[in-house]
Enzyme design. Structure first.
Site, mmCIF file in Angstrom:
data_model
loop_
_atom_site.group_PDB
_atom_site.id
_atom_site.type_symbol
_atom_site.label_atom_id
_atom_site.label_comp_id
_atom_site.label_asym_id
_atom_site.label_seq_id
_atom_site.Cartn_x
_atom_site.Cartn_y
_atom_site.Cartn_z
ATOM 1 N N SER A 66 1.104 7.607 -4.969
ATOM 2 C CA SER A 66 2.390 6.918 -4.979
ATOM 3 C C SER A 66 3.533 7.920 -4.795
ATOM 4 C CB SER A 66 2.527 6.103 -6.273
ATOM 5 O OG SER A 66 3.630 5.239 -6.219
ATOM 6 N N ASP B 143 -1.830 -3.323 -1.111
ATOM 7 C CA ASP B 143 -0.809 -2.659 -1.927
ATOM 8 C C ASP B 143 0.530 -3.392 -1.796
ATOM 9 O OD1 ASP B 143 0.985 -0.968 -3.199
ATOM 10 O OD2 ASP B 143 0.134 0.854 -2.341
ATOM 11 N N HIS C 147 -2.083 -1.292 -5.573
ATOM 12 C CA HIS C 147 -1.439 0.012 -5.756
ATOM 13 C C HIS C 147 -2.177 0.764 -6.852
ATOM 14 C CE1 HIS C 147 1.850 2.716 -4.945
ATOM 15 N NE2 HIS C 147 2.126 2.824 -6.229
#
Length: 232
Positions: A111, A159, A191
């Site tokens: 991320s 995601d 995610h």
């Protein structure tokens, strides 16, 4: 240099590889150290360190590299650029501590950690030779690339936070610039990092990038063209 970190593995003998992990917004180095444990059995000679973001965000131990409050496509690059010198200095610190150079360094991020890793070699191409970006993106797409960096994009197909389209755009941009990039889509994954993601990452580090390529800087040699054919 003082920064939050968690040492996942420190070999008794001098390290031959340096694997640095970077977490997402609101996470911490201990938590990101859990995925790091997957790498330890495959790379017993590696110094593996999970590095915390430079800024606190919310209750401890939550960290971040830059605030996502009010972040937009227009201001994301500016926020990344503002903290990038600290990120680069942190990588250089661990290279100095380990006695290893960029060719033996892999940056592994999830991320926001993946954003910082990708952006760091965009800003400083000689910082590391490999990046594994789990569910990440560029703040803005690169305008140049080099095969000195091998980039592995691993992204959840579902995601909702950083959409898959950003990883596809990154792959297309790097390929058009002559860069060395792979993209693996993990179907049904949001995610997150799961076992499939980790196995893909391990396979890339072990096979797409031959192990001797990690070791080469320590031997004082330079990989020959026929030795690194799997990278091309």
């Amino acid at each position: 240099m003082k920064h939050d970190h968690f040492v996942v593995q420190s070999p008794q003998a001098p390290a031959k590889q340096l694997l640095l992990l970077f977490h997402g917004v609101g996470d911490n180095p201990v938590s990101m150290g859990e995925p790091g444990r997957w790498f330890a059995p495959q790379f017993p000679d590696a110094l593996i360190v999970s590095v915390g973001g430079a800024q606190a965000c919310g209750p401890a131990p939550a960290r971040q590299w830059f605030s996502v409050a009010g972040v937009t496509e227009e201001n994301r690059q500016q926020r990344v650029d503002a903290i990038m010198p600290v990120f680069i200095d942190t990588v250089r610190y661990w290279q100095k501590e380990s006695g290893l150079g960029p060719q033996a360094t892999a940056l592994i991020g999830f991320s926001q950690g993946a954003i910082m890793a990708l952006e760091s070699i965009k800003a400083q191409p000689d910082l590391a030779s490999r990046v594994i970006a789990f569910n990440g993106r560029y703040a803005s797409l690169p305008q140049q690339a080099t095969t000195a960096n091998t980039i592995h994009l691993i992204h959840g197909g579902d995601d909702p936070v950083i959409e898959l389209a950003w990883a596809v755009a990154a792959q297309e941009a790097l390929q058009s610039l002559g860069g060395d990039v792979t993209l693996d889509i993990v179907e049904g994954l949001g995610h997150a990092i799961d076992e499939r993601s980790m196995n893909i990452a391990l396979n890339h580090l072990r096979f797409t990038v031959p192990k001797h390529y990690f070791d080469e800087p320590l031997s004082g040699g330079t990989p020959k063209d026929d030795d690194i054919i799997e990278l091309l």
